[in-house]
Design a protein around this motif. Structure first.
Motif, PDB file in Angstrom:
ATOM      1  N   LEU A  91      -1.773  -3.046   1.913  1.00  0.00           N
ATOM      2  CA  LEU A  91      -1.911  -1.899   1.025  1.00  0.00           C
ATOM      3  C   LEU A  91      -2.097  -0.601   1.793  1.00  0.00           C
ATOM      4  N   LEU A  92      -2.282  -0.700   3.081  1.00  0.00           N
ATOM      5  CA  LEU A  92      -2.573   0.471   3.904  1.00  0.00           C
ATOM      6  C   LEU A  92      -1.872   0.320   5.242  1.00  0.00           C
ATOM      7  N   GLN A  93      -1.180   1.362   5.653  1.00  0.00           N
ATOM      8  CA  GLN A  93      -0.523   1.339   6.958  1.00  0.00           C
ATOM      9  C   GLN A  93      -1.033   2.517   7.776  1.00  0.00           C
ATOM     10  N   VAL A 128     -10.706  -3.606   6.934  1.00  0.00           N
ATOM     11  CA  VAL A 128      -9.540  -2.995   7.564  1.00  0.00           C
ATOM     12  C   VAL A 128      -8.437  -4.029   7.749  1.00  0.00           C
ATOM     13  N   GLY A 129      -8.825  -5.225   8.191  1.00  0.00           N
ATOM     14  CA  GLY A 129      -7.844  -6.278   8.402  1.00  0.00           C
ATOM     15  C   GLY A 129      -7.131  -6.685   7.128  1.00  0.00           C
ATOM     16  N   ILE A 130      -7.890  -6.785   6.025  1.00  0.00           N
ATOM     17  CA  ILE A 130      -7.270  -7.173   4.754  1.00  0.00           C
ATOM     18  C   ILE A 130      -6.328  -6.088   4.246  1.00  0.00           C
ATOM     19  N   LEU A 131      -6.785  -4.840   4.247  1.00  0.00           N
ATOM     20  CA  LEU A 131      -5.984  -3.757   3.668  1.00  0.00           C
ATOM     21  C   LEU A 131      -4.721  -3.480   4.481  1.00  0.00           C
ATOM     22  N   THR A 132      -4.794  -3.654   5.782  1.00  0.00           N
ATOM     23  CA  THR A 132      -3.625  -3.381   6.625  1.00  0.00           C
ATOM     24  C   THR A 132      -2.771  -4.626   6.845  1.00  0.00           C
ATOM     25  N   GLY A 133      -3.289  -5.789   6.427  1.00  0.00           N
ATOM     26  CA  GLY A 133      -2.537  -7.014   6.617  1.00  0.00           C
ATOM     27  C   GLY A 133      -2.512  -7.513   8.039  1.00  0.00           C
TER      28      GLY A 133
END
Length: 387
Positions: free
Chosen positions: A27-29, A374-379
């Motif tokens: 969801l975030l890059q 951070v890890g979840i949102l950025t994958g």
């Protein structure tokens, strides 16, 4: 900027993400030289939601995001948010047991759900303006989640939306089908969110820097000047000092050899009452709670909120006792089910848990084997699957 493709219909998105929740899309890059804007909408009905928002901001800011926090209380027009806040505080102080009934009436399918959500949606214009230009929107309170989910469903908000579930339990008001991803602090809560239709991943709970237990680290005793002898139990009712803290202190005195040290927080009347009870230490608002936890033999709590997470991280054993109704009782059940905090349901069980706590080892009791936010949102790290 974000990379996210929304399905044509919210129901399709919910079904797809339920099936594919083991691999939630990024969801975030965050790219070098860029600073994606993240808008966090909290609500200062109790300090825990704001505390979670600050820690999310700290984590995402450290990863290179431009983060701004908004208070839902201020986003409601005509000072309605402040009126709700005053009413909430008064109810918890005057009649805390009635809070569960009030909360249940606003749940989906209950008589006041539609009128209440329409009231919350009066904040729509202010929220849209506040989050304008954001690449990601995060809510840390069910009120704001209801409104943001509605805006996402109607297309008024087109960027991904996330709810960070600050509580150990997940009442239905927390979950809105328009929210792209819910983050739960343990698997029991995540299963509840999934059962309510929310796409959910388990995230490492966020606590302030320095809150986690470090073997060998010691703290000066903040109460050294009081000459306390023997073990002590730190009693907390959150930032409002809510619940039956006076009776809890009396029960600890009667059924153990521990000195009850009560955090009265913002309730001066409670502090004055407790100061008249021999053997009880009554404290007002404190900024050294970490040291108080470290120098106590256990923490006795009644709400399962952010303070409980700090206590779990601190390494000090935690016990639930005389939980407040509504979210407090629901949190107590889930913390017990998750194996994080035992729930003493009466004085006899309290006495037993206090004995066990006095001899328990110190260690960080929060889950550390799950991805951080951070890890979840950025994958960049796979989200923990929840069945």
């Amino acid at each position: 900027m974000l990379t996210f493709t929304a399905p044509s219909h919210p129901a399709d998105r919910i079904r797809r993400m339920s099936i594919d929740s083991e691999r939630p899309g990024p969801l975030l890059q965050i790219r070098p030289g860029t600073a994606p804007r993240v808008a966090i909408v909290s609500a200062s009905y109790g300090a825990g939601h704001n505390s979670a928002s600050r820690e999310i901001s700290r984590a995402l800011g450290g990863a290179g995001c431009d983060v701004e926090i908004f208070d839902f209380v201020d986003l409601m027009p005509w000072r309605l948010g402040r009126a709700l806040k005053v009413g909430y505080k008064m109810q918890l102080r005057i009649s805390p047991d009635s809070w569960g009934t009030t909360m249940s009436l606003t749940m989906p399918g209950r008589p006041f759900h539609e009128p209440f959500t329409r009231l919350l949606r009066l904040s729509t214009a202010n929220i849209v303006e506040a989050v304008r230009g954001a690449d990601l929107i995060i809510s840390t309170h069910p009120f704001s989640s209801q409104v943001i989910g509605h805006l996402r469903t109607t297309g008024a908000v087109t960027v991904p939306t996330v709810t960070y579930l600050t509580d150990a339990a997940v009442p239905a008001l927390w979950i809105h089908p328009g929210i792209d991803l819910n983050l739960a602090i343990h698997e029991v809560a995540a299963r509840e969110a999934r059962a309510l239709g929310g796409s959910t991943a388990v995230v490492q709970p966020l606590v302030p820097p320095g809150a986690a237990y470090v073997p060998g680290k010691t703290f000066p005793d903040p109460l050294a000047g009081l000459g306390l002898i023997g073990p002590r139990a730190l009693v907390t009712g959150g930032s409002l000092g809510a619940g039956a803290l006076e009776q809890t202190a009396r029960d600890i005195l009667e059924h153990s050899d521990m000195t009850p040290v009560v955090l009265c927080a913002t309730d001066p009347c409670l502090k004055r009452r407790l100061e008249r009870i021999p053997g009880v230490v009554a404290l007002g608002w404190r900024t050294d709670v970490r040291a108080l936890m470290a120098t106590s033999d256990c923490v006795v709590q009644n709400a399962g909120g952010f303070t409980s997470l700090e206590a779990l991280a601190s390494g000090t054993p935690v016990i639930t006792y005389r939980s407040i109704s509504g979210h407090g009782a629901a949190n107590s059940v889930n913390l017990d089910r998750a194996g994080l905090v035992p729930w003493a349901r009466d004085e006899i069980e309290l006495a037993k848990h206090l004995v066990v706590a006095a001899d328990s080892p110190r260690f960080n009791r929060l889950a550390l084997g799950v991805p951080d936010i951070v890890g979840i949102l950025t994958g960049t790290r796979d989200a923990t699957a929840v069945a």
